[in-house]
Scaffold this active site. Structure first.
Site, PDB file in Angstrom:
ATOM      1  N   ASN A 157       0.805  -1.236   0.000  1.00  0.00           N
ATOM      2  CA  ASN A 157       0.000   0.000   0.000  1.00  0.00           C
ATOM      3  C   ASN A 157       0.839   1.288   0.000  1.00  0.00           C
ATOM      4  O   ASN A 157       0.406   2.303  -0.526  1.00  0.00           O
ATOM      5  CB  ASN A 157      -1.052  -0.014   1.117  1.00  0.00           C
ATOM      6  CG  ASN A 157      -0.478  -0.133   2.502  1.00  0.00           C
ATOM      7  OD1 ASN A 157       0.695  -0.457   2.676  1.00  0.00           O
ATOM      8  ND2 ASN A 157      -1.293   0.124   3.500  1.00  0.00           N
ATOM      9  N   GLU A 256       4.532  -4.119  12.362  1.00  0.00           N
ATOM     10  CA  GLU A 256       3.587  -3.026  12.072  1.00  0.00           C
ATOM     11  C   GLU A 256       2.419  -3.674  11.351  1.00  0.00           C
ATOM     12  O   GLU A 256       2.510  -3.980  10.163  1.00  0.00           O
ATOM     13  CB  GLU A 256       4.252  -1.961  11.194  1.00  0.00           C
ATOM     14  CG  GLU A 256       5.426  -1.240  11.843  1.00  0.00           C
ATOM     15  CD  GLU A 256       5.011  -0.300  12.969  1.00  0.00           C
ATOM     16  OE1 GLU A 256       3.804  -0.013  13.118  1.00  0.00           O
ATOM     17  OE2 GLU A 256       5.903   0.142  13.710  1.00  0.00           O
ATOM     18  N   CYS A 290      -3.261   1.399   6.787  1.00  0.00           N
ATOM     19  CA  CYS A 290      -3.490   0.813   8.125  1.00  0.00           C
ATOM     20  C   CYS A 290      -4.047   1.865   9.068  1.00  0.00           C
ATOM     21  O   CYS A 290      -4.702   1.543  10.047  1.00  0.00           O
ATOM     22  CB  CYS A 290      -2.182   0.262   8.669  1.00  0.00           C
ATOM     23  SG  CYS A 290      -0.860   1.479   8.618  1.00  0.00           S
ATOM     24  N   GLU A 464       8.271   2.638  14.629  1.00  0.00           N
ATOM     25  CA  GLU A 464       9.126   3.068  13.517  1.00  0.00           C
ATOM     26  C   GLU A 464       9.098   4.584  13.470  1.00  0.00           C
ATOM     27  O   GLU A 464       8.059   5.201  13.692  1.00  0.00           O
ATOM     28  CB  GLU A 464       8.619   2.477  12.197  1.00  0.00           C
ATOM     29  CG  GLU A 464       8.825   0.966  12.121  1.00  0.00           C
ATOM     30  CD  GLU A 464       8.560   0.381  10.740  1.00  0.00           C
ATOM     31  OE1 GLU A 464       7.630   0.843  10.065  1.00  0.00           O
ATOM     32  OE2 GLU A 464       9.297  -0.548  10.361  1.00  0.00           O
TER      33      GLU A 464
END
Ligand code: NAP
Length: 483
Positions: A157, A256, A290, A464
């Protein structure tokens, strides 16, 4: 279909600084989601090819760990500059393989580059400590070392940014790696390999393997014990499989994973700001994020007004191929994604939701879905519990703050939440009560390379970005010194 930016990308595996074919010359096709047509074929790594890539990373590890932080920072800075210089071509490439509108693709290249600039600065700020033992008879020297060779796996994505969000801190920390992009979107990562080489990254420090059968190709690599860290961005389902594989050799992991973001609008919110926030939180990347607002809870006294304002904005959006200048909403990634969005909408409508705008896929080629607003979506609807990953905004009314918090937390995910209110105390109270790693308070986008991105519950482990992003690639070592 042929396009000069697609033609200019090397389609082989990048191993030890060389472009090589996959075993037996195996390839797989990359499709243009705007047409469903084949864009090109790229190398399909076998488990042996992937092992060769990891061997190259292992061989490069000690030498790279010994480079100075300033050298690593300079490489990242040069790569940042090259990403900016080539942003237009890279954006076109991303739009062709992933579908997002050109302006959004360009925005992602700039966002992706920012991880390199951010971690160039972090590379020269890796800290440590020195202290006297409580008894006074020893000294504690605390230092940080690169974790070692890493395996990095990224989703389709955000084909460039999800890669630089891992490669930036890995390179800054002194870690060599093998990166595997998603099979739908390998081209952006292959283009990045050229940039890193041009920026002066030594051969073998970053290796890239595109693969169609990811499980088969990556599992032996993870289980080999040669890599010390797996950093994964993708679905919770795959993340759980990989966590089990990592357990065998007790590998460090960063995960993640998926999201199911609640977007809460209180009666005291500025409704125009809340609508703008919802448009950003919902429609960035066609809803394929997300962080996408997956459930929109609106106080019952303002839900009708909010619904009509949001529907008007959604209905204005032009749907079409990402390369066309007017397009604001490109195609979804593939036919399965389109079918899933359709199913979720039908399920919600079947359970009593009302369609305010959209609600279906347009006729014709490509995997498009019309921007959709549903209201009165019950908590029993599938979309209240599953990632929609498409341009669909489901509205559900609530009455009290407690109810809003309870609904927001009614999920196994915990990546991000959005809260709109003009009452600061309420905003802070609700932000603290919602179980997520991130909260957007009166803002619809939280992603920022300088901020710690990540989730709780089944949305993941680790962070992150931010000043702690580099720690994911460092081990703490304590040296006790007898005095
Ligand atoms: P996915 O199906 O989990 O795939 C992610 C990556 O894992 C791809 O490279 C995929 O390769 C690979 N993969 C799949 N099965 C594997 C296996 N058994 N072993 C090793 N690798 C495997 O997710 P996706 O559909 O690409 O991405 C969408 C998901 O990512 C959503 O759930 C979204 O929420 C999540 N996401 C999370 C974040 C975050 O920061 N939390 C950011 C972006 C996306 P192939 O596709 O080539 O098989």
């Amino acid at each position: 279909m042929s396009d000069t930016v697609v033609e200019s990308v090397k389609k082989q595996l990048f191993i030890g600084g060389e472009w090589v074919d996959a075993a037996g010359g195996a390839t797989f096709d990359v499709l243009d989601p705007a047409t469903g047509q084949v864009l090109c074929a790229v190398a399909d790594a076998s488990p042996e090819d992937a092992r060769a890539a990891l061997d190259a990373a292992v061989a490069a590890q000690a030498g790279f760990a010994a480079t100075s932080p300033r050298e690593r920072a300079d490489i990242l800075t040069r790569a940042f500059e090259l990403l900016h210089e080539r942003a237009d071509d890279l954006a076109r490439l991303m739009t062709l393989e992933m579908g997002k509108p050109l302006a959004e693709a360009r925005g992602e290249i700039i966002y992706a580059a920012e991880f390199f600039r951010h971690f160039a600065a972090e590379a020269v700020r890796i800290d440590g400590g020195y202290a006297t033992a409580p008894a006074g008879n020893a000294r504690f020297l605390v230092t940080k070392q690169p974790v070692g060779p890493c395996i990095l796996i990224t989703p389709w994505n955000f084909p460039m940014a999800m890669g630089t969000r891992k490669l930036g801190p890995a390179i800054a920390a002194g870690c060599a790696s093998v990166i595997k992009p998603a099979h739908q979107t390998p081209l952006s990562m292959l283009a990045l390999m050229e940039i890193l080489a041009e920026a002066g990254l030594p051969a073998g420090v970053v290796n890239c393997v595109s693969a169609m059968r990811s499980g088969e190709t990556m599992e032996p690599l993870i289980r080999s014990g040669l890599a010390r860290k797996l950093s994964f961005t993708g679905s919770t389902k795959v993340g759980k499989i990989l966590l089990e594989q990592c357990a065998e050799k007790v590998m460090r992991t960063s995960m993640e994973l998926g999201g199911n973001a609640p977007f809460v609008v209180f009666e005291d919110a500025d409704l125009d700001e809340a609508v703008a926030g919802a448009m950003a939180a919902k429609m960035r990347n066609m809803g394929e994020a997300c962080t996408a607002a997956n459930r929109i809870y609106v106080h019952s006294s303002v839900i009708d007004e909010f619904g009509s304002k949001l529907s008007a904005k959604m209905a204005e959006l032009t749907v079409g191929p990402g390369l066309e200048p007017d397009t604001k909403v490109g195609p979804l990634i593939d036919d399965a994604a389109q079918a899933k969005v359709r199913e979720l909408v039908d399920d919600a409508v079947g359970q009593g939701a009302t369609v305010l705008t959209g609600g279906s896929a347009p006729q014709g080629e490509g995997f498009f879905f019309t921007p959709t607003v549903l209201t009165g979506v019950p908590q029993s609807a599938r979309m209240a519990h599953e990632e929609i990953f498409g341009p669909v905004a489901p509205l559900t009314p609530f009455e009290t703050e407690d109810e809003a918090v309870r609904l927001a937390n009614d999920t196994e995910f915990g990546l991000v939440a959005y809260v709109f209110t003009n009452d600061l105390r309420r905003g802070i109270r609700v932000a603290e009560a919602i179980e997520t790693g991130m909260v957007g308070l009166n803002q619809g986008v939280v992603s920022n390379p300088a901020a710690p991105f990540g989730g709780v519950k089944e949305s993941g482990l680790g962070r992150e970005g931010g000043s702690i992003g580099i720690d994911e690639f460092l081990e703490v070592k304590y040296v006790g010194i007898q005095m």
